[in-house]
Design an enzyme around this catalytic site. Structure first.
Site, PDB file in Angstrom:
ATOM      1  N   SER A 135      -3.962  -1.180 -14.898  1.00 22.24           N
ATOM      2  CA  SER A 135      -2.916  -1.514 -13.731  1.00 22.24           C
ATOM      3  C   SER A 135      -2.310  -0.177 -13.891  1.00 22.24           C
ATOM      4  CB  SER A 135      -2.029  -2.500 -14.512  1.00 22.24           C
ATOM      5  OG  SER A 135      -0.739  -2.547 -13.864  1.00 22.24           O
ATOM      6  N   LYS A 161      -5.922  -1.767 -10.358  1.00 24.41           N
ATOM      7  CA  LYS A 161      -4.574  -2.351  -9.877  1.00 24.41           C
ATOM      8  C   LYS A 161      -3.577  -1.136  -9.403  1.00 24.41           C
ATOM      9  CE  LYS A 161      -1.377  -5.418 -12.248  1.00 24.41           C
ATOM     10  NZ  LYS A 161      -1.363  -6.562 -13.029  1.00 24.41           N
ATOM     11  N   LYS A 163       0.288  -0.558  -8.349  1.00 20.37           N
ATOM     12  CA  LYS A 163       1.547  -1.510  -8.197  1.00 20.37           C
ATOM     13  C   LYS A 163       2.215  -0.891  -6.830  1.00 20.37           C
ATOM     14  CE  LYS A 163       2.193  -3.317 -12.045  1.00 20.37           C
ATOM     15  NZ  LYS A 163       2.629  -4.784 -12.349  1.00 20.37           N
ATOM     16  N   ASP A 188      -0.193  -5.170  -6.896  1.00 17.43           N
ATOM     17  CA  ASP A 188       0.763  -5.993  -7.640  1.00 17.43           C
ATOM     18  C   ASP A 188       2.117  -5.696  -7.104  1.00 17.43           C
ATOM     19  OD1 ASP A 188       2.009  -7.588  -9.151  1.00 17.43           O
ATOM     20  OD2 ASP A 188       1.224  -6.913 -10.985  1.00 17.43           O
ATOM     21  N   GLU A 213      -1.446  -9.394  -5.941  1.00 16.15           N
ATOM     22  CA  GLU A 213      -0.673 -10.123  -6.939  1.00 16.15           C
ATOM     23  C   GLU A 213       0.718 -10.180  -6.821  1.00 16.15           C
ATOM     24  OE1 GLU A 213      -1.879  -8.427 -10.699  1.00 16.15           O
ATOM     25  OE2 GLU A 213      -0.193  -9.341 -11.610  1.00 16.15           O
ATOM     26  N   ASP A 238       1.195 -14.388 -10.472  1.00 13.35           N
ATOM     27  CA  ASP A 238       1.700 -13.991 -11.777  1.00 13.35           C
ATOM     28  C   ASP A 238       2.884 -14.750 -12.147  1.00 13.35           C
ATOM     29  OD1 ASP A 238       2.470 -12.742 -14.134  1.00 13.35           O
ATOM     30  OD2 ASP A 238       1.981 -10.615 -13.410  1.00 13.35           O
ATOM     31  N   LYS A 262      -1.225 -15.121 -18.289  1.00 10.44           N
ATOM     32  CA  LYS A 262      -0.503 -14.098 -19.499  1.00 10.44           C
ATOM     33  C   LYS A 262      -0.241 -15.358 -20.461  1.00 10.44           C
ATOM     34  CE  LYS A 262       1.248 -10.442 -16.596  1.00 10.44           C
ATOM     35  NZ  LYS A 262       2.392  -9.619 -16.227  1.00 10.44           N
ATOM     36  N   GLY A 290      -1.510  -8.547 -18.703  1.00  9.74           N
ATOM     37  CA  GLY A 290      -1.077  -7.890 -19.710  1.00  9.74           C
ATOM     38  C   GLY A 290       0.596  -7.531 -19.616  1.00  9.74           C
TER      39      GLY A 290
HETATM   40  O1  OSB Z   1       2.986  -7.458 -13.546  1.00 11.03           O
HETATM   41  O2  OSB Z   1       1.151  -7.643 -14.178  1.00 11.03           O
HETATM   42  C1  OSB Z   1       2.447  -7.187 -14.379  1.00 11.03           C
HETATM   43  C2  OSB Z   1       3.381  -4.815 -17.150  1.00 11.03           C
HETATM   44  C3  OSB Z   1       4.546  -5.464 -17.415  1.00 11.03           C
HETATM   45  C4  OSB Z   1       4.986  -6.224 -16.862  1.00 11.03           C
HETATM   46  C5  OSB Z   1       4.378  -7.110 -15.757  1.00 11.03           C
HETATM   47  C6  OSB Z   1       3.137  -6.458 -15.452  1.00 11.03           C
HETATM   48  C7  OSB Z   1       2.584  -5.338 -16.111  1.00 11.03           C
HETATM   49  C8  OSB Z   1       1.293  -4.704 -15.771  1.00 11.03           C
HETATM   50  C9  OSB Z   1       0.806  -4.072 -16.976  1.00 11.03           C
HETATM   51  O3  OSB Z   1       1.052  -4.945 -14.725  1.00 11.03           O
HETATM   52  C10 OSB Z   1      -0.603  -4.574 -17.468  1.00 11.03           C
HETATM   53  C11 OSB Z   1      -0.903  -4.103 -18.864  1.00 11.03           C
HETATM   54  O4  OSB Z   1      -1.428  -2.767 -18.612  1.00 11.03           O
HETATM   55  O5  OSB Z   1      -0.790  -4.703 -19.997  1.00 11.03           O
HETATM   56 MG    MG Z   2       1.712  -8.723 -12.183  1.00 12.70          MG
END
Ligand code: OSB
Ligand code: MG
Length: 367
Positions: A135, A161, A163, A188, A213, A238, A262, A290
């Site tokens: 991510s 992924k 952001k 995402d 996402e 999510d 999660k 994550g």
């Molecule tokens: O939206 O998936 C998410 C991290 C913190 C809060 C929300 C998210 C995330 C990540 C990181 O996308 C995922 C990771 O590398 O642990």
């Molecule tokens: Mg997410």
């Protein structure tokens, strides 16, 4: 399994990268390390929420207070035959699923250890390696985005992924797609958009993303269903899925075609298996999300991702991407985008006690 005592420790871990999302910037993680003691064994858990409720509603101070004053006193000195019994005891408290999930995780570790079995086995897992991706936060430039994507793909990660947020979406995504025509790409939005932005998502259809996402509000299902019917790319939920019931309703109304599980967000490991089973009944895939976990949470996520429908690459990338030094002895490292599953009893991990002690900002022992 009798829970005899518990310990809470608040620690801070500096992240190796600056992680920017549509809801803010993170440069460190704050987490509670929870240890449950019983029958000569120890069970571990870590929390995922931060000080501010920018992802979902729960906060770290709230979790600490709830564990110390309500949840731990309710289970200490009590015997639970399995995680289902423990969950039944705490499920009367509404919401606060991330906090309850921490208690449940530590109990799973303790209970599996008492049976001498790894968590994945008692859960019903079927695979020994978890396909993983990365991510990528919002980068300061297009150049650094392309560079980071290239590095992730070169390391063998199976999905990248990106952001996104309003103002940082179509252009960077198209640039990455042009530079890497064959890569498995996703985005995402962390709830940064609304239905007025349908045009943006229609434009993103051209990027051939595996899914988008959480484009819309953190607590929405209905608008996601409307958006899903207007675009060809699959929506992955999510933030909106906080329970097995949410998952059922979301899939029933077509709010998405993929779920990011999660364990903390949906209320723990049992709840994760239920969400997984619901997705399976719809023939839809899930993947392991994550929350920038340290070693304890990362190990738990790996165990859960051994269930059969976790077919899409998850966010459980190598611990060394995140931390100079992790809080567990075992290195949770992926090779060619495959993360091996710990094989010891329970979570299969050993804490770095001295490091955790050194990092402790606050602690409580409850018996
Ligand atoms: O939206 O998936 C998410 C991290 C913190 C809060 C929300 C998210 C995330 C990540 C990181 O996308 C995922 C990771 O590398 O642990
Ligand atoms: Mg997410």
């Amino acid at each position: 399994m009798r829970i005899e005592a518990a310990e809470l420790r608040l620690i801070t871990l500096p992240l190796k990268f600056r992680f920017e999302t549509s809801f803010g910037v993170q440069t460190e993680r704050h987490l509670i390390v929870l240890t449950l003691f019983g029958e000569g064994l120890e069970g571990y858990a870590e929390t995922v929420m931060e000080y501010t409720p920018h992802y979902r509603e729960e906060t770290l101070p709230g979790a600490w207070a709830l564990l110390e004053n309500l949840l731990l006193p309710k289970v200490l000195g009590r015997d639970f035959a399995n995680p289902e019994q423990l969950w039944a005891e705490i499920s009367g408290f509404r919401g606060n699923r991330m906090t309850k999930a921490a208690l449940e995780m530590a109990f799973w570790d303790l209970w599996c250890k008492s049976l001498g079995q790894p968590l994945w086995k008692l859960l019903g897992g079927v695979r020994q390696e978890i396909p993983v991706g990365i991510s990528l936060g919002i980068e300061p430039s297009l150049e650094s985005t392309l560079e980071k994507v290239g590095q992730g793909l070169a390391a063998g990660y199976r999905r990248i992924k990106l952001k996104i947020k309003p103002g940082w979406d179509i252009r960077p995504v198209m640039a990455v797609r042009e530079a890497y025509p064959e890569a498995t790409l996703t985005v995402d939005a962390n709830s940064a958009y609304n239905l007025n932005d349908i045009g943006t998502f229609c434009a993103l259809d051209a990027a051939r993303l595996d899914y988008i996402e959480q484009p819309l509000a953190f607590d929405d299902l209905l608008d996601h269903a409307k958006l899903q019917s207007a675009i060809t790319t699959s929506i992955c939920l999510d933030e909106s899925i906080t329970s097995p019931e949410d998952a059922r309703k979301a899939l029933e109304i077509g709010a998405g075609r993929v779920i990011n599980i999660k364990p903390a967000r949906v209320g723990g490991i049992l709840a994760s298996r239920k969400v997984h089973d619901i997705a399976q009944s719809y023939g839809l895939p899930v993947w392991m999300g994550g929350m920038l976990e340290a070693g304890i949470g990362r190990a738990a996520n790996i165990h859960v991702a051994t269930l059969p429908m976790f077919t899409k690459p998850g966010d459980t990338s190598s611990a060394s991407r995140y931390w100079q030094e992790d809080i567990i002895e075992e290195g949770l490292e992926a090779t060619q985008g495959l993360m091996p599953v710990p094989q010891g009893p329970g979570l299969g991990i050993t804490l770095k006690r001295e490091l955790i002690q050194r990092l402790t900002e606050k602690s409580a022992y409850i018996a």
